[in-house]
Design an enzyme around this catalytic site. Structure first.
Site, mmCIF file in Angstrom:
data_model
loop_
_atom_site.group_PDB
_atom_site.id
_atom_site.type_symbol
_atom_site.label_atom_id
_atom_site.label_comp_id
_atom_site.label_asym_id
_atom_site.label_seq_id
_atom_site.Cartn_x
_atom_site.Cartn_y
_atom_site.Cartn_z
ATOM 1 N N THR A 28 0.854 -1.197 0.000
ATOM 2 C CA THR A 28 0.000 0.000 0.000
ATOM 3 C C THR A 28 0.886 1.243 0.000
ATOM 4 O O THR A 28 1.962 1.236 0.593
ATOM 5 C CB THR A 28 -0.884 -0.010 1.268
ATOM 6 N N ASP A 84 6.129 -4.035 -1.170
ATOM 7 C CA ASP A 84 5.479 -3.013 -0.358
ATOM 8 C C ASP A 84 6.415 -1.813 -0.220
ATOM 9 O O ASP A 84 7.613 -1.914 -0.498
ATOM 10 C CB ASP A 84 5.140 -3.609 1.027
ATOM 11 N N GLU A 106 -0.632 -5.261 6.164
ATOM 12 C CA GLU A 106 0.688 -5.399 5.524
ATOM 13 C C GLU A 106 1.541 -6.428 6.271
ATOM 14 O O GLU A 106 2.265 -7.212 5.647
ATOM 15 C CB GLU A 106 1.402 -4.044 5.506
HETATM 16 C C1 5RP Z 1 1.247 2.102 4.407
HETATM 17 C C2 5RP Z 1 2.707 1.929 4.369
HETATM 18 C C3 5RP Z 1 3.414 2.447 3.170
HETATM 19 O O1 5RP Z 1 4.038 1.403 2.525
HETATM 20 C C4 5RP Z 1 4.403 3.484 3.603
HETATM 21 O O2 5RP Z 1 3.707 4.496 4.322
HETATM 22 C C5 5RP Z 1 5.156 4.104 2.438
HETATM 23 O O3 5RP Z 1 4.281 4.843 1.676
HETATM 24 P P1 5RP Z 1 4.732 5.708 0.432
HETATM 25 O O4 5RP Z 1 5.207 4.773 -0.603
HETATM 26 O O5 5RP Z 1 3.471 6.453 0.042
HETATM 27 O O6 5RP Z 1 5.797 6.664 0.881
HETATM 28 O O7 5RP Z 1 3.331 1.394 5.241
HETATM 29 O O8 5RP Z 1 0.723 1.694 5.641
#
Ligand code: 5RP
Length: 228
Positions: A28, A84, A106
């Protein structure tokens, strides 16, 4: 290259690790967004045959919209690979996740994956974890009591609110309490402590969980394999 381009480069590079026939966990966040777009393209244009599970409603909706075959996590035997994002990665490849409030799902998906790849831009790489507030997910019942426990422990908690000042709800309808720590000197000890608190469903310390890190750089994304 701006930060978004670096995220995009890392996201696209990670799709090279997805092979025909795999069951893939889709993370996510804004970096994962680019990975899912590229995966959707390869499914559509190259006939890449994969089935995927999600870590959030957001990613599920995006993937379904791209025609990617999605399954409930309970319906698959093994997850071959999960890709992720991360909010921080330290010198030992330990991570903080949950900036997007998806860390509970996650972590379930990561722990049930044979391989985990994190895709990040350079700004996520740190010496010591903790500048990024450490997310916890807490059940709404008694959440003020859970907050008080975290406060008494000196963990500097704050309920996460949205732009309208409303308490953020996760996909599982829980609240998020962020811990403003500045430095996490002993991540395993803190993780064990947070695991022990009734009311905390999960926290964003992802320890000993990643195998490969892909970092968006000015030139080509840097791939660091076999970190454990
Ligand atoms: C979501 C997460 C995301 O992987 C993390 O916040 C990184 O996000 P981004 O790629 O938008 O910087 O842990 O819960």
């Amino acid at each position: 290259m701006d930060q978004n381009e670096l995220k995009k480069a890392a996201g696209i590079r990670s799709v090279d690790f997805i092979k025909d026939g795999m069951t893939v966990g889709l993370g996510t966040g804004s970096t994962v967004y680019f990975m899912v777009e590229e995966l959707g393209r390869r499914v559509k244009e190259e006939g890449l045959n994969v089935q995927c599970v999600t870590t959030s409603d957001r990613t599920w909706d995006q993937a379904v919209g791209l025609g990617i075959k999605m399954l409930d996590v309970n319906a698959v035997n093994d997850i071959d690979l999960t890709i992720d994002g991360a909010d921080e990665i330290d010198d030992n490849y330990q991570g903080i996740k949950g900036g997007g409030a998806a860390h509970l799902k996650e972590k379930i998906v990561a722990l049930n994956s044979k391989q985990v790849i994190w895709i990040v831009d350079q700004s996520k790489i740190v010496n010591t974890l903790g500048k990024f507030p450490l997310p916890t997910e807490v059940i709404p019942f008694g959440s003020q009591k859970t907050f008080d426990v975290l406060e008494r422990e000196g963990l500097n908690p704050k309920f996460r609110k949205d732009d309208n000042g409303e308490l953020v709800r996760t996909d599982s309808n829980n609240f998020v309490i962020d811990l403003y720590l500045e430095k996490v000197e002993h991540p395993h000890l803190l993780a064990n402590y947070l695991d022990s608190i009734t009311g905390v469903v999960e926290h964003g310390l992802f320890l000993d969980m990643v195998n490969t890190v892909i970092i968006g750089n000015e030139d080509a994304p840097k791939v660091i394999e076999n970190v454990r």
